[in-house]
Design a protein around this motif. Structure first.
Motif, PDB file in Angstrom:
ATOM      1  N   LYS A  72      20.377   9.641   3.404  1.00  0.00           N
ATOM      2  CA  LYS A  72      20.328   9.940   1.976  1.00  0.00           C
ATOM      3  C   LYS A  72      18.955   9.529   1.481  1.00  0.00           C
ATOM      4  O   LYS A  72      18.316   8.637   2.037  1.00  0.00           O
ATOM      5  CB  LYS A  72      21.428   9.219   1.204  1.00  0.00           C
ATOM      6  N   PRO A  73      18.462  10.179   0.411  1.00  0.00           N
ATOM      7  CA  PRO A  73      17.110   9.866  -0.051  1.00  0.00           C
ATOM      8  C   PRO A  73      17.039   8.523  -0.760  1.00  0.00           C
ATOM      9  O   PRO A  73      18.000   8.042  -1.366  1.00  0.00           O
ATOM     10  CB  PRO A  73      16.798  11.003  -1.045  1.00  0.00           C
ATOM     11  N   ALA A  74      15.884   7.922  -0.696  1.00  0.00           N
ATOM     12  CA  ALA A  74      15.473   6.858  -1.600  1.00  0.00           C
ATOM     13  C   ALA A  74      14.431   7.457  -2.541  1.00  0.00           C
ATOM     14  O   ALA A  74      13.975   8.592  -2.356  1.00  0.00           O
ATOM     15  CB  ALA A  74      14.870   5.688  -0.822  1.00  0.00           C
ATOM     16  N   CYS A  75      14.042   6.689  -3.557  1.00  0.00           N
ATOM     17  CA  CYS A  75      12.924   7.114  -4.386  1.00  0.00           C
ATOM     18  C   CYS A  75      11.723   6.220  -4.106  1.00  0.00           C
ATOM     19  O   CYS A  75      11.874   5.084  -3.640  1.00  0.00           O
ATOM     20  CB  CYS A  75      13.269   7.121  -5.872  1.00  0.00           C
ATOM     21  N   THR A  76      10.550   6.756  -4.342  1.00  0.00           N
ATOM     22  CA  THR A  76       9.333   5.964  -4.299  1.00  0.00           C
ATOM     23  C   THR A  76       8.784   5.861  -5.716  1.00  0.00           C
ATOM     24  O   THR A  76       9.075   6.701  -6.571  1.00  0.00           O
ATOM     25  CB  THR A  76       8.256   6.597  -3.406  1.00  0.00           C
ATOM     26  N   LEU A  77       7.983   4.842  -5.950  1.00  0.00           N
ATOM     27  CA  LEU A  77       7.275   4.681  -7.218  1.00  0.00           C
ATOM     28  C   LEU A  77       5.797   4.542  -6.896  1.00  0.00           C
ATOM     29  O   LEU A  77       5.374   3.570  -6.261  1.00  0.00           O
ATOM     30  CB  LEU A  77       7.789   3.451  -7.976  1.00  0.00           C
ATOM     31  N   LEU A  78       5.009   5.527  -7.305  1.00  0.00           N
ATOM     32  CA  LEU A  78       3.596   5.621  -6.954  1.00  0.00           C
ATOM     33  C   LEU A  78       2.764   5.702  -8.232  1.00  0.00           C
ATOM     34  O   LEU A  78       3.183   6.310  -9.224  1.00  0.00           O
ATOM     35  CB  LEU A  78       3.336   6.850  -6.082  1.00  0.00           C
ATOM     36  N   HIS A  79       1.571   5.120  -8.193  1.00  0.00           N
ATOM     37  CA  HIS A  79       0.745   4.998  -9.391  1.00  0.00           C
ATOM     38  C   HIS A  79      -0.272   6.127  -9.480  1.00  0.00           C
ATOM     39  O   HIS A  79      -1.289   6.123  -8.775  1.00  0.00           O
ATOM     40  CB  HIS A  79       0.040   3.647  -9.392  1.00  0.00           C
ATOM     41  N   ALA A  89      -2.151   9.920  -3.556  1.00  0.00           N
ATOM     42  CA  ALA A  89      -3.084  10.278  -2.484  1.00  0.00           C
ATOM     43  C   ALA A  89      -3.050   9.246  -1.367  1.00  0.00           C
ATOM     44  O   ALA A  89      -3.112   9.599  -0.178  1.00  0.00           O
ATOM     45  CB  ALA A  89      -4.499  10.409  -3.044  1.00  0.00           C
ATOM     46  N   ASN A  90      -2.947   7.960  -1.721  1.00  0.00           N
ATOM     47  CA  ASN A  90      -2.853   6.929  -0.692  1.00  0.00           C
ATOM     48  C   ASN A  90      -1.618   7.104   0.185  1.00  0.00           C
ATOM     49  O   ASN A  90      -1.622   6.714   1.353  1.00  0.00           O
ATOM     50  CB  ASN A  90      -2.807   5.543  -1.341  1.00  0.00           C
ATOM     51  N   GLY A  91      -0.554   7.667  -0.359  1.00  0.00           N
ATOM     52  CA  GLY A  91       0.690   7.840   0.388  1.00  0.00           C
ATOM     53  C   GLY A  91       0.864   9.188   1.042  1.00  0.00           C
ATOM     54  O   GLY A  91       1.906   9.448   1.658  1.00  0.00           O
ATOM     55  N   LEU A  92      -0.146  10.064   0.946  1.00  0.00           N
ATOM     56  CA  LEU A  92       0.039  11.444   1.410  1.00  0.00           C
ATOM     57  C   LEU A  92       0.247  11.546   2.913  1.00  0.00           C
ATOM     58  O   LEU A  92       1.005  12.404   3.377  1.00  0.00           O
ATOM     59  CB  LEU A  92      -1.159  12.305   1.002  1.00  0.00           C
ATOM     60  N   ALA A  93      -0.431  10.723   3.721  1.00  0.00           N
ATOM     61  CA  ALA A  93      -0.312  10.882   5.181  1.00  0.00           C
ATOM     62  C   ALA A  93       1.127  10.717   5.628  1.00  0.00           C
ATOM     63  O   ALA A  93       1.641  11.523   6.425  1.00  0.00           O
ATOM     64  CB  ALA A  93      -1.220   9.880   5.892  1.00  0.00           C
ATOM     65  N   ASN A  94       1.805   9.697   5.123  1.00  0.00           N
ATOM     66  CA  ASN A  94       3.198   9.512   5.549  1.00  0.00           C
ATOM     67  C   ASN A  94       4.155  10.437   4.805  1.00  0.00           C
ATOM     68  O   ASN A  94       5.273  10.666   5.289  1.00  0.00           O
ATOM     69  CB  ASN A  94       3.613   8.049   5.433  1.00  0.00           C
ATOM     70  N   LEU A  95       3.765  10.989   3.673  1.00  0.00           N
ATOM     71  CA  LEU A  95       4.562  12.078   3.093  1.00  0.00           C
ATOM     72  C   LEU A  95       4.426  13.340   3.935  1.00  0.00           C
ATOM     73  O   LEU A  95       5.387  14.104   4.089  1.00  0.00           O
ATOM     74  CB  LEU A  95       4.148  12.341   1.648  1.00  0.00           C
ATOM     75  N   GLN A 104       0.873  -1.180   0.000  1.00  0.00           N
ATOM     76  CA  GLN A 104       0.000   0.000   0.000  1.00  0.00           C
ATOM     77  C   GLN A 104       0.902   1.219   0.000  1.00  0.00           C
ATOM     78  O   GLN A 104       1.990   1.210   0.568  1.00  0.00           O
ATOM     79  CB  GLN A 104      -0.924  -0.013   1.230  1.00  0.00           C
ATOM     80  N   GLU A 105       0.448   2.288  -0.668  1.00  0.00           N
ATOM     81  CA  GLU A 105       1.338   3.425  -0.896  1.00  0.00           C
ATOM     82  C   GLU A 105       1.741   4.139   0.388  1.00  0.00           C
ATOM     83  O   GLU A 105       2.833   4.712   0.461  1.00  0.00           O
ATOM     84  CB  GLU A 105       0.673   4.418  -1.866  1.00  0.00           C
ATOM     85  N   ASN A 106       0.899   4.116   1.428  1.00  0.00           N
ATOM     86  CA  ASN A 106       1.301   4.772   2.670  1.00  0.00           C
ATOM     87  C   ASN A 106       2.410   3.990   3.370  1.00  0.00           C
ATOM     88  O   ASN A 106       3.167   4.545   4.160  1.00  0.00           O
ATOM     89  CB  ASN A 106       0.101   4.943   3.604  1.00  0.00           C
ATOM     90  N   VAL A 107       2.504   2.702   3.094  1.00  0.00           N
ATOM     91  CA  VAL A 107       3.655   1.921   3.555  1.00  0.00           C
ATOM     92  C   VAL A 107       4.897   2.322   2.765  1.00  0.00           C
ATOM     93  O   VAL A 107       5.992   2.488   3.316  1.00  0.00           O
ATOM     94  CB  VAL A 107       3.368   0.413   3.410  1.00  0.00           C
ATOM     95  N   VAL A 108       4.742   2.498   1.458  1.00  0.00           N
ATOM     96  CA  VAL A 108       5.866   2.879   0.593  1.00  0.00           C
ATOM     97  C   VAL A 108       6.473   4.203   1.052  1.00  0.00           C
ATOM     98  O   VAL A 108       7.692   4.328   1.234  1.00  0.00           O
ATOM     99  CB  VAL A 108       5.394   2.962  -0.872  1.00  0.00           C
ATOM    100  N   THR A 109       5.638   5.211   1.237  1.00  0.00           N
ATOM    101  CA  THR A 109       6.157   6.532   1.611  1.00  0.00           C
ATOM    102  C   THR A 109       6.719   6.536   3.026  1.00  0.00           C
ATOM    103  O   THR A 109       7.724   7.196   3.308  1.00  0.00           O
ATOM    104  CB  THR A 109       5.066   7.601   1.456  1.00  0.00           C
ATOM    105  N   GLY A 110       6.089   5.779   3.948  1.00  0.00           N
ATOM    106  CA  GLY A 110       6.634   5.683   5.304  1.00  0.00           C
ATOM    107  C   GLY A 110       7.971   4.980   5.341  1.00  0.00           C
ATOM    108  O   GLY A 110       8.856   5.353   6.118  1.00  0.00           O
TER     109      GLY A 110
END
Length: 513
Positions: free
Chosen positions: A64-71, A77-83, A47-53
């Motif tokens: 150092k940063p990682a990248c995320t890949l979101l659809h 939007a699914n990942g916004l809370a942890n962003l 789930q995208e909120n897991v990805v961003t967290g």
């Protein structure tokens, strides 16, 4: 070379070698490029909120940063809370967000959204690629933005045709910007306040909460008589033996006002002025006294450690030994209490552990009982949006190269927001021990009812109850491939903790509190 390959090559050249992903159709050429260009560690989240967290936790430990890949927009939007939490934690992340092909967008396909507007709500840098030859350059700029001190979120929106289109060009990395320069007048002013005033507080956040910053703050405090506290919203604190036994400003509004009432001056060291999370009837928004004067030594985009070094030199503050925090505690026994949990964690945690703390209300008193633990890193919820404890623990384990034990102190209600993290922990064989604090209710909201002067009735209490039906965390964890067991006493919990620390993979302890 298509745009997707130029993107992957540019990210790798700039040091981005980990991608947390939940891909969809518009990103398939990027997924293919991840397969065709060696060097990128790809970690799947369900789930995208897991990805961003996970990307947030990774940055906090890897620095150092990682990248995320979101659809597309809905995936973002699914990942916004942890962003949101990552932005407040000042973590560097490069979001790669798929989008409709440029020529397909005018047809308003079902997944079409105002992705740019969504991204801007959590990002310091947002750009939409327009053609394959520019994708590499755009990626290099995104990485530079994410690496800007102390860490920022950069979002690159990638229309599908810019990914599959030919003509891609790998771009060279941009130089990483230096932190914003310190203000010598701010250093001089803080030194003057410390020389001439009593009841002065050094309020630390950002890199001031790391070991080097704490040591400098202790020098300043010993030379001037100032007190030291951490901002409540301090995402990453280095703690344990050899570090300062300092508390955070309390979460509760009345407790915070009481704790800060005596200070005539507050010097902000990477911190913002202390305010409440919410407004409450009859209480002010700020937590310090109306007569308190605020002084900014270092803003968040400046190096708080360098500012403290300059302040210590301005005061002629000599090097001093860090305070003795006493003996390491023994594991507790008997019924679970917040004090017993904290004491047992301090007694048993392996050296150099990482604690991801989303214990919410249960863990507000953990700090005093963990001062004498071995050196460790303690990661807090950065922005108040619950559901980051499990994914941050997962990303932190990867950011530390799977070489350090991560202990996730996790409330049961917030855990349900991102429990899919357990599957990634099992898939990646991560050394994460989750202590699931199961009280079968949203206990923090019961307290908030009292704070606003309301009395919850039967309907309200039913909406705060997680026990009808009860949630079996042992069953949930095992269903996602994580070994788990239940404990009802601290003796059982301690035995399970010891066993989990001796194995390589993840383990969940459902502690009934």
């Amino acid at each position: 070379m298509n745009g997707a390959k130029s993107l992957v090559k540019t990210l790798l050249a700039a040091g981005i070698d980990t991608c947390f992903a939940n891909p969809g159709t518009s990103e398939m050429h990027f997924v293919a490029a991840l397969d065709q260009v060696p060097g990128m560690q790809c970690v799947l989240g369900l789930q995208e909120n897991v990805v961003t967290g996970m990307a947030d936790g990774y940055y906090r430990m890897a620095r150092k940063p990682a990248c995320t890949l979101l659809h597309c927009g809905p995936g973002l939007a699914n990942g916004l809370a942890n962003l949101h939490n990552a932005r407040r934690a000042r973590s560097g992340i490069v979001n790669i967000i798929g989008d409709q092909a440029t020529y397909h967008r005018p047809y308003d396909a079902p997944l079409t959204a105002d992705t740019d507007a969504l991204a801007r709500s959590v990002s310091a840098w947002v750009h939409t690629a327009t053609a394959a030859p520019q994708v590499g350059r755009d990626a290099a700029l995104a990485v530079r933005a994410a690496q800007t001190f102390p860490g920022q979120i950069a979002s690159l929106i990638l229309p599908a045709d810019t990914s599959w289109g030919e003509g891609g060009v790998e771009a060279a990395p941009w130089p990483v910007p230096a932190p914003v320069a310190l203000d010598p007048h701010a250093i001089e002013g803080a030194a003057r306040v410390l020389r001439s005033s009593r009841n002065v507080l050094l309020l630390l956040a950002g890199d001031a909460a790391f070991a080097a910053g704490q040591q400098l703050a202790w020098r300043v405090a010993q030379a001037s008589g100032a007190a030291i506290m951490l901002d409540y919203v301090c995402a990453h604190v280095q703690r344990g033996r050899g570090r300062l036994p300092i508390e955070r400003v309390p979460y509760g509004m009345e407790a915070a006002i009481k704790a800060l009432a005596r200070f005539e001056h507050i010097i902000l060291v990477g911190a913002k002025p202390p305010i409440g999370f919410f407004a409450y009837p009859g209480l002010p928004s700020v937590q310090y006294a109306p007569t308190t004067q605020l002084h900014t030594l270092a803003r968040p985009e400046q190096s708080a450690t360098e500012a403290l070094q300059a302040l210590a030199e301005a005061l002629g503050a000599p090097a001093v030994a860090m305070p003795d925090v006493g003996p390491r505690p023994s594991a507790a026994s008997g019924a679970p209490t917040p004090e017993a949990v904290a004491q047992t964690v301090a007694a048993l945690m392996p050296d150099n552990s990482i604690v991801s703390d989303e214990s919410i209300s249960y863990g507000r008193g953990f700090y005093p009982h963990t001062f004498a633990a071995p050196e460790h890193d303690w990661l807090h919820l950065g922005g108040g949006a619950i559901g980051d404890g499990m994914p941050v623990a997962t990303g932190a384990a990867l950011g530390a190269g799977k070489a350090r034990r991560v202990i996730n102190l996790q409330a049961d209600g917030s855990a349900m927001y991102s429990l899919q993290s357990l599957w990634t922990q099992a898939r990646e064989r991560l050394p994460v021990t989750t202590i699931l604090l199961n009280n079968s209710k949203y206990n923090i909201l019961i307290g908030e009812y009292k704070n606003v002067g309301a009395t919850p009735g039967a309907t309200a209490m039913s909406m705060l109850d997680l026990g009808n039906p009860g949630i079996s965390w042992v069953g949930l964890a095992q269903g996602m491939g994580v070994a788990a067991a239940r404990a009802t006493t601290m003796d059982e919990c301690a035995d399970l903790m010891r066993a989990s620390f001796s194995q390589a993979g993840p383990f969940l302890i459902e502690l009934m509190v």
